[in-house]
Design a protein around this motif. Structure first.
Motif, short mmCIF file in Angstrom:
data_model
loop_
_atom_site.label_atom_id
_atom_site.label_comp_id
_atom_site.label_asym_id
_atom_site.label_seq_id
_atom_site.Cartn_x
_atom_site.Cartn_y
_atom_site.Cartn_z
N GLU A 1 2.98 14.48 -13.34
CA GLU A 1 2.10 15.27 -14.17
C GLU A 1 2.06 16.82 -13.78
OE1 GLU A 1 -1.50 13.28 -13.14
OE2 GLU A 1 -1.39 11.48 -14.22
N GLU B 1 0.90 -1.27 -0.28
CA GLU B 1 -0.05 0.04 0.04
C GLU B 1 0.81 1.34 0.13
OE1 GLU B 1 -3.63 2.13 -0.10
OE2 GLU B 1 -3.22 0.28 -0.35
N ARG C 1 3.70 9.56 -9.61
CA ARG C 1 3.24 9.89 -10.98
C ARG C 1 2.30 11.30 -10.97
NH1 ARG C 1 0.64 5.61 -10.88
NH2 ARG C 1 -1.25 6.12 -10.19
N HIS C 2 1.69 11.62 -9.81
CA HIS C 2 0.98 12.95 -9.67
C HIS C 2 1.98 13.89 -9.88
CE1 HIS C 2 -2.48 15.87 -8.56
NE2 HIS C 2 -1.52 15.99 -7.51
N ARG D 1 2.30 1.60 -3.34
CA ARG D 1 1.47 1.94 -4.17
C ARG D 1 1.01 3.53 -4.12
NH1 ARG D 1 -3.86 3.20 -4.65
NH2 ARG D 1 -4.02 2.57 -2.34
N LYS D 2 0.96 3.97 -2.91
CA LYS D 2 0.86 5.31 -2.59
C LYS D 2 1.80 6.41 -3.07
CE LYS D 2 -2.48 5.07 1.03
NZ LYS D 2 -2.58 5.35 2.51
N GLU E 1 3.90 5.56 -5.59
CA GLU E 1 4.11 5.57 -7.27
C GLU E 1 2.91 6.23 -7.63
OE1 GLU E 1 3.23 1.49 -8.41
OE2 GLU E 1 5.53 0.79 -7.89
N GLU E 2 1.73 6.54 -6.93
CA GLU E 2 0.52 7.55 -7.28
C GLU E 2 1.23 8.93 -6.84
OE1 GLU E 2 -2.89 6.48 -5.16
OE2 GLU E 2 -3.48 4.88 -6.24
N LYS E 3 1.78 9.00 -5.81
CA LYS E 3 2.43 10.37 -5.43
C LYS E 3 3.24 10.59 -6.48
CE LYS E 3 4.57 13.09 -1.79
NZ LYS E 3 4.71 13.15 -0.79
#
Length: 314
Positions: A118, A104, A114-115, A107-108, A110-112
């Motif tokens: 962007e 978890e 990626r964000h 994943r968080k 990686e999301e951070k």
């Protein structure tokens, strides 16, 4: 948030044993059928025997071969359909709490990441667009400044041209005015000279030295005396002759003299050399050359002299 895994059917116990028994039954059934069909298709064996006797007898007729009975059709045995394969049931993996937390977090992260990537790309795009707009504005501003500068230069050229035309016109007008004034002065001096000559040639009579002196002053000066006066004025003339001066135009002055050789008023220019600097230099030389010497032959100073000087003769 945990990863969702698909539901799997648990394995049934004794699966391999059931498959082994089913295979064995199929083998036995196939063997039984094969043996039964093979046994019915065997041809019966015939035995032939010849009997010999010493007595002659007629030969026995040749036995007619009997037609073998047609084999009975094989019974059609329908094979049982193979058993359907039992789907393999995989046991769901056991997820440990620590591993789930680690996944978890990963994943968080990686999301951070990626964000943030962007956002960074959006900021770069925005910055790039702003830079392009700034460059476009700067280019437009420079072009406007260039056009304005060209316009100013064109206006300045037009203004300079107008000024030059006005100056040239004023110069021509001044030169024309000066020429007319000089012509008027020359005519006036010529008229005065004619009047003086008429008065002198008319004969001014008198006795003693006074009358004789008057006649000497009004007469024409000796050529040697005029050369002496010209040399004196030439030595006092200071002027640099232009190298591109066309010709050698003279300037002429009429000088009125007193008995002591000093000037009677300002010399009058009756002809210009069209070189204003040279005309002024000769005028200064005449003023500097006074008092003029006496004529050696007459012992007097002429009352009027016409002095002519050329720029290239000095």
């Amino acid at each position: 948030m945990t990863d969702e895994t698909p539901y799997t059917v648990p394995k049934e116990p004794g699966r391999w044993r059931a498959l082994s028994l089913a295979a064995l039954m199929h083998v036995l059934l196939f063997t039984f059928l094969w043996i039964g069909v093979r046994w019915q298709n065997d041809t019966p064996a015939t035995i032939e025997a010849e009997v010999w006797s010493p007595d002659q007898r007629e030969a026995a007729p040749t036995p007619v071969p009997q037609k073998e009975p047609e084999p009975e059709p094989k019974p059609v045995v329908k094979e049982a359909p193979p058993p359907k394969p039992v789907p393999k049931v995989e046991e769901p993996p056991v997820v440990k709490p620590d591993i789930a937390l680690e996944q978890e977090k990963k994943r968080k992260a990686e999301e951070k990441k990626r964000h943030e990537e962007e956002l960074r790309k959006e900021q770069e795009d925005k910055k790039r667009k702003e830079e392009e707009q700034r460059k476009e504005k700067e280019k437009k501003r420079l072009e406007e400044e260039r056009l304005a500068k060209l316009k100013e230069q064109e206006e300045a050229k037009q203004l300079e041209k107008q000024k030059a035309e006005k100056a040239e016109k004023a110069k021509k007008e001044a030169a024309e005015k000066k020429r007319k004034q000089e012509e008027a002065d020359a005519k006036m001096l010529a008229k005065m000279r004619e009047e003086d000559m008429r008065r002198i040639t008319g004969g001014v009579t008198g006795s003693g030295g006074a009358g004789q002196q008057e006649r000497s002053q009004g007469g024409r000066a000796d050529a040697g005396y005029m050369q002496k006066i010209a040399a004196r004025i030439k030595s006092n003339t200071v002027f640099n002759v232009p190298f591109d001066l066309a010709g050698n135009p003279p300037v002429e002055y009429v000088v009125e003299l007193l008995p002591d050789g000093s000037l009677r008023g300002m010399p009058q220019k009756v002809k210009s050399s069209n070189v204003p600097g040279f005309d002024d230099a000769v005028l200064r030389a005449i003023e500097k050359s006074q008092p003029f010497p006496r004529d050696a032959k007459t012992g007097t100073v002429p009352s009027r002299l016409t002095i002519s000087h050329r720029p290239k003769d000095q």
